[in-house]
Every structure is written in structure tokens, then in C-alpha cells.
Design a protein around this motif. Structure first.
Motif, PDB file in Angstrom:
ATOM      1  N   ARG A  66       0.834  -1.197   0.000  1.00  0.00           N
ATOM      2  CA  ARG A  66       0.000   0.000   0.000  1.00  0.00           C
ATOM      3  C   ARG A  66       0.877   1.260   0.000  1.00  0.00           C
ATOM      4  O   ARG A  66       0.630   2.211  -0.742  1.00  0.00           O
ATOM      5  CB  ARG A  66      -0.915  -0.007   1.222  1.00  0.00           C
ATOM      6  CG  ARG A  66      -1.740   1.262   1.380  1.00  0.00           C
ATOM      7  CD  ARG A  66      -2.411   1.289   2.738  1.00  0.00           C
ATOM      8  NE  ARG A  66      -3.466   0.307   2.818  1.00  0.00           N
ATOM      9  CZ  ARG A  66      -4.687   0.512   2.353  1.00  0.00           C
ATOM     10  NH1 ARG A  66      -5.003   1.656   1.783  1.00  0.00           N
ATOM     11  NH2 ARG A  66      -5.602  -0.422   2.471  1.00  0.00           N
ATOM     12  N   GLU A  67       1.914   1.259   0.844  1.00  0.00           N
ATOM     13  CA  GLU A  67       2.797   2.417   0.915  1.00  0.00           C
ATOM     14  C   GLU A  67       3.522   2.621  -0.412  1.00  0.00           C
ATOM     15  O   GLU A  67       3.680   3.746  -0.892  1.00  0.00           O
ATOM     16  CB  GLU A  67       3.807   2.226   2.047  1.00  0.00           C
ATOM     17  CG  GLU A  67       4.718   3.419   2.270  1.00  0.00           C
ATOM     18  CD  GLU A  67       5.666   3.213   3.437  1.00  0.00           C
ATOM     19  OE1 GLU A  67       6.572   4.044   3.610  1.00  0.00           O
ATOM     20  OE2 GLU A  67       5.502   2.210   4.167  1.00  0.00           O
ATOM     21  N   ARG A  68       3.954   1.524  -1.019  1.00  0.00           N
ATOM     22  CA  ARG A  68       4.634   1.610  -2.306  1.00  0.00           C
ATOM     23  C   ARG A  68       3.697   2.159  -3.379  1.00  0.00           C
ATOM     24  O   ARG A  68       4.105   2.964  -4.226  1.00  0.00           O
ATOM     25  CB  ARG A  68       5.151   0.226  -2.699  1.00  0.00           C
ATOM     26  CG  ARG A  68       5.894   0.188  -4.018  1.00  0.00           C
ATOM     27  CD  ARG A  68       6.284  -1.253  -4.328  1.00  0.00           C
ATOM     28  NE  ARG A  68       6.848  -1.373  -5.646  1.00  0.00           N
ATOM     29  CZ  ARG A  68       8.121  -1.171  -5.941  1.00  0.00           C
ATOM     30  NH1 ARG A  68       8.966  -0.832  -4.999  1.00  0.00           N
ATOM     31  NH2 ARG A  68       8.565  -1.304  -7.177  1.00  0.00           N
ATOM     32  N   ALA A  69       2.428   1.721  -3.350  1.00  0.00           N
ATOM     33  CA  ALA A  69       1.453   2.233  -4.317  1.00  0.00           C
ATOM     34  C   ALA A  69       1.249   3.738  -4.141  1.00  0.00           C
ATOM     35  O   ALA A  69       1.091   4.480  -5.119  1.00  0.00           O
ATOM     36  CB  ALA A  69       0.126   1.490  -4.165  1.00  0.00           C
ATOM     37  N   ALA A  70       1.238   4.190  -2.874  1.00  0.00           N
ATOM     38  CA  ALA A  70       1.114   5.625  -2.621  1.00  0.00           C
ATOM     39  C   ALA A  70       2.320   6.383  -3.169  1.00  0.00           C
ATOM     40  O   ALA A  70       2.185   7.475  -3.733  1.00  0.00           O
ATOM     41  CB  ALA A  70       0.956   5.877  -1.121  1.00  0.00           C
ATOM     42  N   HIS A  71       3.530   5.802  -3.020  1.00  0.00           N
ATOM     43  CA  HIS A  71       4.725   6.429  -3.571  1.00  0.00           C
ATOM     44  C   HIS A  71       4.611   6.551  -5.093  1.00  0.00           C
ATOM     45  O   HIS A  71       4.907   7.616  -5.666  1.00  0.00           O
ATOM     46  CB  HIS A  71       5.957   5.591  -3.232  1.00  0.00           C
ATOM     47  CG  HIS A  71       6.255   5.543  -1.760  1.00  0.00           C
ATOM     48  ND1 HIS A  71       7.169   4.652  -1.224  1.00  0.00           N
ATOM     49  CD2 HIS A  71       5.782   6.267  -0.714  1.00  0.00           C
ATOM     50  CE1 HIS A  71       7.229   4.840   0.089  1.00  0.00           C
ATOM     51  NE2 HIS A  71       6.406   5.803   0.410  1.00  0.00           N
ATOM     52  N   GLN A  72       4.171   5.473  -5.722  1.00  0.00           N
ATOM     53  CA  GLN A  72       4.053   5.489  -7.174  1.00  0.00           C
ATOM     54  C   GLN A  72       3.030   6.535  -7.623  1.00  0.00           C
ATOM     55  O   GLN A  72       3.225   7.224  -8.635  1.00  0.00           O
ATOM     56  CB  GLN A  72       3.629   4.098  -7.674  1.00  0.00           C
ATOM     57  CG  GLN A  72       4.615   2.985  -7.380  1.00  0.00           C
ATOM     58  CD  GLN A  72       5.756   2.927  -8.377  1.00  0.00           C
ATOM     59  OE1 GLN A  72       5.895   3.807  -9.212  1.00  0.00           O
ATOM     60  NE2 GLN A  72       6.591   1.905  -8.277  1.00  0.00           N
ATOM     61  N   ALA A  73       1.924   6.656  -6.871  1.00  0.00           N
ATOM     62  CA  ALA A  73       0.908   7.639  -7.226  1.00  0.00           C
ATOM     63  C   ALA A  73       1.450   9.061  -7.104  1.00  0.00           C
ATOM     64  O   ALA A  73       1.147   9.935  -7.929  1.00  0.00           O
ATOM     65  CB  ALA A  73      -0.321   7.464  -6.332  1.00  0.00           C
ATOM     66  N   THR A  74       2.256   9.300  -6.076  1.00  0.00           N
ATOM     67  CA  THR A  74       2.872  10.614  -5.911  1.00  0.00           C
ATOM     68  C   THR A  74       3.768  10.948  -7.097  1.00  0.00           C
ATOM     69  O   THR A  74       3.716  12.056  -7.652  1.00  0.00           O
ATOM     70  CB  THR A  74       3.699  10.651  -4.608  1.00  0.00           C
ATOM     71  OG1 THR A  74       2.852  10.377  -3.501  1.00  0.00           O
ATOM     72  CG2 THR A  74       4.358  12.006  -4.427  1.00  0.00           C
ATOM     73  N   ILE A  75       4.593   9.987  -7.490  1.00  0.00           N
ATOM     74  CA  ILE A  75       5.507  10.209  -8.610  1.00  0.00           C
ATOM     75  C   ILE A  75       4.735  10.414  -9.905  1.00  0.00           C
ATOM     76  O   ILE A  75       5.050  11.306 -10.705  1.00  0.00           O
ATOM     77  CB  ILE A  75       6.486   9.030  -8.720  1.00  0.00           C
ATOM     78  CG1 ILE A  75       7.443   9.037  -7.522  1.00  0.00           C
ATOM     79  CG2 ILE A  75       7.261   9.086 -10.028  1.00  0.00           C
ATOM     80  CD1 ILE A  75       8.305   7.823  -7.426  1.00  0.00           C
ATOM     81  N   ARG A  76       3.682   9.609 -10.135  1.00  0.00           N
ATOM     82  CA  ARG A  76       2.882   9.764 -11.358  1.00  0.00           C
ATOM     83  C   ARG A  76       2.257  11.149 -11.443  1.00  0.00           C
ATOM     84  O   ARG A  76       2.215  11.768 -12.515  1.00  0.00           O
ATOM     85  CB  ARG A  76       1.804   8.678 -11.426  1.00  0.00           C
ATOM     86  CG  ARG A  76       2.304   7.335 -11.905  1.00  0.00           C
ATOM     87  CD  ARG A  76       1.142   6.452 -12.335  1.00  0.00           C
ATOM     88  NE  ARG A  76       0.190   6.263 -11.260  1.00  0.00           N
ATOM     89  CZ  ARG A  76       0.247   5.297 -10.356  1.00  0.00           C
ATOM     90  NH1 ARG A  76       1.248   4.440 -10.402  1.00  0.00           N
ATOM     91  NH2 ARG A  76      -0.669   5.183  -9.417  1.00  0.00           N
ATOM     92  N   ALA A  77       1.757  11.633 -10.308  1.00  0.00           N
ATOM     93  CA  ALA A  77       1.127  12.950 -10.307  1.00  0.00           C
ATOM     94  C   ALA A  77       2.124  14.040 -10.676  1.00  0.00           C
ATOM     95  O   ALA A  77       1.815  14.941 -11.466  1.00  0.00           O
ATOM     96  CB  ALA A  77       0.514  13.231  -8.930  1.00  0.00           C
TER      97      ALA A  77
END
Length: 450
Positions: A232-243
Motif C-alpha cells: 500500500r505504501e509503495r502504491a502511494a509512492h508510485q501515485a505521488t511520482i505519477r502525479a
């Protein structure tokens, strides 16, 4: 199945048919339906619970392989293969094509469990489990787990290759390396699953019976929950980078996709240099985020046709510092933050923002600098046309030792020589072809990139 290439559809059908061949029992071999039903219900139920909203965590996949491996250690091969079937067919899939994904999941698991069961039976594993001979059971279970992992890896490699298309020229030798890396990455977690499955099988055969075997799943559930939180934390990191990357792409349409390509090239360099997987991922982040500071640069400068004035160039050259300010509070980026700040430094000290030279430049920044320059030269911009890949690589070689680290240049050249590189073509490229060449060509100064 219409979304898959024809060769991938044929591959899925062949795997499903091969799985069907494994399910009928040999002549005279009974099927322990009670044990099959109990293990199949346990596997499907646990996987369903892991995917439910009650758990509210991303599902990493393959969490309850211990149940399947316990079946391979306890049951005849055809019966062990049946354990995987209901869960694989009935559990939901997240993306289209739904039927193809269900058939693929079922066929892959059935073949892997059947093969593991065959190896376990051939090596005398069932007798070792029945006699509670732990040393003997460990050896035979290890052989079964290796085969289980090998089948999953080979089947996964096949579907990925067929779905992605034919490897580029020069890239055929990379496929075995990729499959071998996938096998090694999968073997460690599957070994843990195999130990849990063996413990289930031994307890199942003990005087306490199947109920005792269920308690093995409790620590597996706890470990899965911990892994899910990491996921979950990794997915949040990826979402931050994508944004962040999407914001840059919207601001500068000419470089759309540039960040992802620089991330990919940085990852290729890192792997060629033998860096571990965790650091490779950090350098991918560094490549993706290297231009995030352009959000602080006026759009008219990013898309200006022709050369920049000295004042405009000074504004452009602030973008590494802007980017570093934006990402320095994101702790998981690690050394990627230094790459964002220093990716325009040059080995001879003539770069910016601080004029660092040689070993003063962080290694991550030296990796991203080469990846950035390579993609800049092979992509059409508002101020330059795309150059052929061999020309860009030759330019990097020419500037190695002055602008770029020769180790990084050599690593990129070797990696592209094996796997190839396909520069992106966007709708903006046609618009850029009528733009006059800048007064100072990029070929003369590959480091003078925006």
C-alpha cells in the motif's frame, strides 16, 4: 481474449488444454475427494478474503501458495492440481480480458502444482511426509518447490514475451537473463511458502489431523498483512511520482513521455553496472523525476522555438534546484533527490547548478545525466529534431570523460546493444519538424539541454 495478440491467445489456450490433460486420474488411482474439497475451499476462501474490502489492502498475489503446495505434498498429482482449479476460475480478475485471465491463472497454477506433485512423488516425498521423516521431507519438498517456481517462471516469461511482441534486433539474448532474474526473485518467497506448505502437510498427517494444519496459516496471514501494508505504501509512492510527472508532461507537451524514458534508460544503466534491485528502483525514480523542477519554469521558455537568450537560459538552469526543493521532503526517494539536483553537472566542472566535477558529482546524477542526454538526442523537441540511436550513442562516446562518466556511457551502450531502444513518436513530433534548427546545435553541446 480479443485484447490479446493472436499468438498470446493461442498460448493461453495451449496452457489451458495442457492443464486439462493433467486433471484426469491415472487408471486405478483413487481421488481423495474429501481432502481435495477441503484444501480447494481453503485456498479459494483465503484468496477471496485477501481480496475483500474487509481487509482493505492491495493484494500482492500468490499469498496462499502454501495451501497449493501442501496439496502437492499430500495428494496424488492429479488431485493436487484440482485444489487450484476452483479458486483460479472463480476469483475475480481486475482487468480485461476477463475470460483469458481466468483461463491463464487456472492453467498456470494447475500445471505448476501438478509438476510439483509429480516431482514430490517421484522423489519419495509422500512416504517421507507419511512417516514424518523431516530431513527426507525437506529434501523432496525443496525439489518440488524448485519445479513449482520453474514452471510459473517459464509460463510467465512466455506470456510476457508474446504479449509484448517480438524482441528487438539484438535483444534476443536478454530474454533468458530476464527469465533467470524472475526465477531467482520468485524462488525465495516460494521457498518460504514451501516450508509453510510442508508444515501443513506434516501436521495433517499427525495425530492432530487437518485442524492442526490450519494453524500454519495464521503466521502466513500476519506476514501477508505486513507485506500488504508495504504494498500500500509503495502504491502511494508510485501515485505521488505519477502525479508529479503528469504535471510536467502537461506543462511541456514536447517532452511528454521523456521522464518515463529517462527512468527506463537509468534503470538499464544501473542493471548493467550490477546494482541491486532496490537501488535500480531508486535510480528509476531519479530518472522519472529529474525534470520535475520544470514546474517552476515559465511554459513559454520550455516551448520556445530556437535558441534561448542568456537571461532565459539562466531561468531554465534553475529547474534542478526547483526540483530538489519539491522532492527533498520525500524520504523514500533516497539518492534520487541528489540526481534531481545534479543531473546537469558535467565531469569537467562546466555544468550547473554548482559546477561540480568528477567524483564530486553523485553517482545517481551521473547515471541520469547520460540517460537524459540520450533521450533528448533521440526525441523531437521544440528546438531540435530526433537523431538516430547510433548517432546519439556515438555522441555520448565522444563526450565521455568531459561531459559524461565513461562508465555510465559504456553501460548504456552495452545495454542498448542487447535490448535495443525504440524512441517514442508523439503527435507533437509532426508539429516540431517545421521548427528551424537552433543556432547552437545539440550535437555540439549535448549537455545544453532544457
Amino acid at each position: 481474449m480479443e485484447a490479446l495478440p493472436a499468438r498470446a491467445r493461442a498460448y493461453v489456450v495451449c496452457v489451458a488444454l495442457a492443464a486439462l490433460v493433467c486433471l484426469p486420474p491415472p487408471p486405478g488411482a483413487p481421488t481423495p475427494w474429501r481432502a481435495v474439497a477441503l484444501l480447494a475451499a481453503l485456498y479459494a476462501g483465503c484468496e477471496r478474503l485477501a481480496r475483500s474490502r474487509l481487509v482493505a489492502a492491495p493484494h500482492p498475489g500468490g499469498t496462499f501458495h502454501p495451501v497449493l503446495l501442501a496439496g502437492a505434498f499430500l495428494l496424488p498429482p492429479h488431485a493436487a492440481a484440482l485444489v487450484a482449479l476452483p479458486g483460479a476460475l472463480l476469483l475475480p480478475v481486475e482487468r480485461r480480458p476477463y475470460l483469458a485471465r481466468r483461463l491463464w491463472r487456472a492453467g498456470q497454477l494447475v500445471l505448476a502444482v501438478w509438476a510439483a506433485g509429480r516431482v514430490h512423488l517421484a522423489t519419495g516425498g509422500r512416504d517421507a511426509v507419511a512417516d514424518c521423516d523431516v530431513p527426507g521431507a525437506l529434501a523432496t519438498a525443496g525439489a518440488a518447490v524448485v519445479v513449482f517456481c520453474l514452471v510459473l517462471t517459464l509460463l510467465d516469461g512466455g506470456i510476457v514475451a508474446l504479449t509484448a511482441g517480438v524482441p528487438p534486433r539484438g535483444g534476443r539474448t536478454a530474454a533468458p537473463d530476464a527469465w533467470w532474474r524472475l526465477f531467482l526473485r520468485s524462488l525465495v518467497p516460494l521457498t518460504v511458502h514451501g516450508l509453510a506448505g510442508l508444515m501443513m502437510a506434516l501436521l495433517w498427517r499427525s495425530p492432530y489431523g487437518p485442524v492442526a494444519a490450519l494453524f500454519v496459516l495464521l503466521p502466513m496471514g500476519v506476514s501477508w498483512w505486513a507485506f500488504a501494508q508495504y504494498h500500500r505504501e509503495r502504491a502511494a509512492h508510485q501515485a505521488t511520482i505519477r502525479a508529479l510527472v503528469q504535471a510536467v508532461d502537461i506543462k511541456d507537451g514536447y517532452t511528454r513521455g521523456h521522464s518515463e524514458r529517462v527512468g527506463r534508460a537509468s534503470m538499464m544503466i544501473a542493471r548493467e553496472l550490477g546494482m541491486d534491485d532496490e537501488r535500480v528502483e531508486v535510480l528509476r525514480f531519479a530518472g522519472i523525476l529529474h525534470d520535475v523542477g520544470k514546474l517552476g519554469v515559465p511554459t513559454r521558455l520550455l516551448t520556445k522555438n530556437g535558441p534561448l537568450t542568456p537571461e532565459e537560459r539562466r531561468v531554465i538552469e534553475l529547474h534542478p534546484e526547483y526540483g530538489h526543493e519539491m522532492v527533498r521532503g520525500i524520504s523514500f526517494l533516497g539518492e534520487a533527490r541528489a540526481a534531481v539536483l545534479h543531473h546537469h553537472e558535467r565531469l569537467d566542472g562546466s555544468g550547473y547548478p554548482y559546477g561540480l566535477a568528477g567524483g564530486q558529482i553523485p553517482e545517481s546524477a551521473r547515471v541520469v545525466a547520460v540517460a537524459d542526454a540520450f533521450d533528448a538526442m533521440t526525441s523531437t523537441r521544440s528546438y531540435s529534431r530526433a537523431r538516430p540511436v547510433p548517432v546519439a550513442l556515438e555522441e555520448l562516446r565522444r563526450c565521455a570523460g568531459t561531459h559524461f562518466d565513461p562508465r555510465m556511457v559504456g553501460a548504456l551502450v552495452r545495454a542498448i546493444g542487447r535490448t535495443g531502444w525504440h524512441p517514442a513518436v508523439t503527435a507533437d513530433d509532426a508539429r516540431a519538424t517545421d521548427v528551424p534548427e537552433p543556432a547552437a546545435p545539440v550535437t555540439g553541446r549535448p549537455g545544453a539541454r532544457r
